[in-house]
Design an enzyme around this catalytic site. Structure first.
Site, mmCIF file in Angstrom:
data_model
loop_
_atom_site.group_PDB
_atom_site.id
_atom_site.type_symbol
_atom_site.label_atom_id
_atom_site.label_comp_id
_atom_site.label_asym_id
_atom_site.label_seq_id
_atom_site.Cartn_x
_atom_site.Cartn_y
_atom_site.Cartn_z
ATOM 1 N N THR A 13 20.432 -2.095 -3.935
ATOM 2 C CA THR A 13 21.346 -1.929 -3.146
ATOM 3 C C THR A 13 23.036 -2.285 -3.484
ATOM 4 O O THR A 13 23.910 -2.076 -2.994
ATOM 5 C CB THR A 13 21.197 -2.329 -1.372
ATOM 6 O OG1 THR A 13 20.014 -1.489 -1.029
ATOM 7 C CG2 THR A 13 22.288 -2.748 -0.959
ATOM 8 N N TYR A 26 21.354 4.959 3.046
ATOM 9 C CA TYR A 26 22.132 4.761 1.551
ATOM 10 C C TYR A 26 21.497 5.513 -0.190
ATOM 11 O O TYR A 26 20.161 5.075 0.163
ATOM 12 C CB TYR A 26 23.068 3.842 1.324
ATOM 13 C CG TYR A 26 21.870 2.601 0.872
ATOM 14 C CD1 TYR A 26 21.297 2.223 -0.496
ATOM 15 C CD2 TYR A 26 21.580 1.924 2.622
ATOM 16 C CE1 TYR A 26 20.814 0.916 -0.097
ATOM 17 C CE2 TYR A 26 20.294 0.679 1.887
ATOM 18 C CZ TYR A 26 19.793 0.204 0.750
ATOM 19 O OH TYR A 26 18.993 -0.497 0.169
ATOM 20 N N THR A 92 17.457 -5.549 -3.889
ATOM 21 C CA THR A 92 16.238 -6.831 -3.298
ATOM 22 C C THR A 92 15.109 -7.368 -3.750
ATOM 23 O O THR A 92 14.455 -7.929 -3.045
ATOM 24 C CB THR A 92 17.585 -7.236 -1.745
ATOM 25 O OG1 THR A 92 16.986 -6.261 -1.308
ATOM 26 C CG2 THR A 92 18.444 -7.355 -2.669
ATOM 27 N N ASP A 93 14.362 -5.414 -3.402
ATOM 28 C CA ASP A 93 13.318 -5.605 -3.093
ATOM 29 C C ASP A 93 12.840 -6.527 -4.054
ATOM 30 O O ASP A 93 11.117 -6.883 -3.449
ATOM 31 C CB ASP A 93 12.563 -3.568 -2.666
ATOM 32 C CG ASP A 93 13.169 -3.310 -1.912
ATOM 33 O OD1 ASP A 93 13.778 -3.822 -0.577
ATOM 34 O OD2 ASP A 93 12.910 -2.109 -1.456
ATOM 35 N N LYS A 165 11.836 -12.897 -0.480
ATOM 36 C CA LYS A 165 12.213 -12.063 1.146
ATOM 37 C C LYS A 165 11.935 -12.475 1.978
ATOM 38 O O LYS A 165 10.777 -11.946 1.659
ATOM 39 C CB LYS A 165 12.257 -10.998 -0.421
ATOM 40 C CG LYS A 165 13.473 -10.022 0.839
ATOM 41 C CD LYS A 165 13.711 -8.259 0.531
ATOM 42 C CE LYS A 165 14.874 -7.587 0.861
ATOM 43 N NZ LYS A 165 14.545 -6.441 0.823
ATOM 44 N N GLU A 283 -11.423 -24.476 2.466
ATOM 45 C CA GLU A 283 -12.327 -23.591 3.446
ATOM 46 C C GLU A 283 -13.646 -22.503 2.660
ATOM 47 O O GLU A 283 -14.349 -22.531 2.880
ATOM 48 C CB GLU A 283 -12.158 -22.864 4.244
ATOM 49 C CG GLU A 283 -10.744 -23.069 5.089
ATOM 50 C CD GLU A 283 -10.236 -22.161 6.380
ATOM 51 O OE1 GLU A 283 -11.024 -22.146 7.502
ATOM 52 O OE2 GLU A 283 -9.178 -21.692 6.251
#
Length: 328
Positions: A13, A26, A92-93, A165, A283
């Site tokens: 981006t 975009y 950023t993903d 993120k 657990e």
């Protein structure tokens, strides 16, 4: 003396292009490294800048070939005496995955900083230029060296092992767990919030010739074993359970995963919850089932660490668990 900073551009981006200042859509990776260099130089920052276009993709498409090219570019930067620091521009993903992989496979003596943006250039509120300026400043800061790969977003610097993120929109889309930011940033400089918290994590693994197939299985109410079986049938060499709560799953699922462990398919228990520890034997009886507890690592980071362990032929569950424990 002016610092010489190398920008390695991969797209994302921060290099995107939108049709208008108010358009939500975009095209990621549409702007090349030369345009990024021009933008950075126009900011009047006291750095000498060079750039290389490693690739040009949205980070949802980042994969082994792109990581290989980035690895080779970093090796060149590390061996070049004229380079004082490196900034990687990235979508950023999957920024946290690229940063973590590089952190575990390189022994950097120079600062390496990864940054991106949540909004493309030209859109109202775009933060890319500020993130880039902050990243360049951090890459020129001698206190950045020895901390592994750093990630810069929203006026903060995070360690690669901590960055996550946490939001799909907005500029405050990243946080750190279990530690928060290492530094507060502005284009004027860094305010370090803590010393290096532990010896550098980089260099624990050689760069892998290949990354073995490891799949993440998402835990849910009323789940069964179909996706687990499909993953194994398609060639998975390991599995990560993104379990409910503290990495839990229905009894039938746990038993099936334990069968796979008996067949030399390692299984890591992580959690679908964004934050929190996945401890051993709380657990789920990890000792009995043969599982590895992810501790603080998200499913996606646990997957990368398990891939590197398999690639390094680590087949002892206790040794694998010890590494998950130590890299916190």
């Amino acid at each position: 003396m002016s610092q010489n900073i190398q920008i390695l551009a991969t797209g994302g981006t921060i290099a995107g292009r939108s049709s208008s200042a108010t358009d939500k859509s975009y095209a990621a990776g549409s702007i090349g490294v030369d345009a990024l260099l021009d933008e950075a130089r126009n900011l009047g920052l006291p750095f000498s800048l060079e750039g290389e276009q490693v690739c040009s993709v949205g980070s949802q498409d980042i994969g082994r070939p792109h990581w290989q090219a980035l690895h080779e570019a970093l090796i060149r930067c590390e061996s070049d005496a004229a380079v004082d620091g490196v900034v990687i521009t990235h979508g950023t993903d999957t920024a946290e995955e690229t940063a973590f992989l590089l952190d575990l496979t390189h022994q950097f003596t120079k600062p390496v900083v990864l940054t991106g943006a949540m909004r493309p250039p030209g859109v109202l509120g775009s933060e890319g230029a500020r993130n880039l300026a902050n990243a360049l400043g951090l890459a020129s800061d001698p206190y950045s060296a020895g901390r592994g790969v750093l990630v810069v977003m929203s006026d903060h610097a995070y360690a690669a092992r901590d960055i996550r993120k946490c939001a799909t929109q907005g500029v405050a889309a990243f946080d750190g767990f279990p530690r928060g930011p290492l530094a507060a940033l502005s284009p004027a400089g860094a305010e370090w919030l803590c010393p290096p918290v532990m010896p550098p994590l980089a260099g624990r693994f050689p760069w892998p010739k290949e990354l073995p197939l490891v799949d993440v299985i998402y835990g849910q109410a009323n789940m069964d074993c179909r996706l687990i079986n499909a993953a194994i049938e398609s060639g998975a060499k390991g599995l990560v359970l993104a379990g409910v709560g503290q990495g839990n799953a229905p009894q039938s699922v746990l038993e099936r995963l334990s069968e796979l462990v008996s067949g030399k398919i390692p299984v890591v228990r992580a959690s679908r919850v964004n934050e929190g520890f996945v401890e051993r034997n709380v657990e789920v009886a990890d000792d009995a089932y043969g599982f590895i507890a992810a501790r603080t690592f998200s499913p996606q980071k646990a997957r990368l660490l398990l891939q590197l362990q398999i690639a390094a032929r680590m087949d002892d569950t206790a040794a694998c668990q010890a590494m998950f424990d130590q890299i916190q």
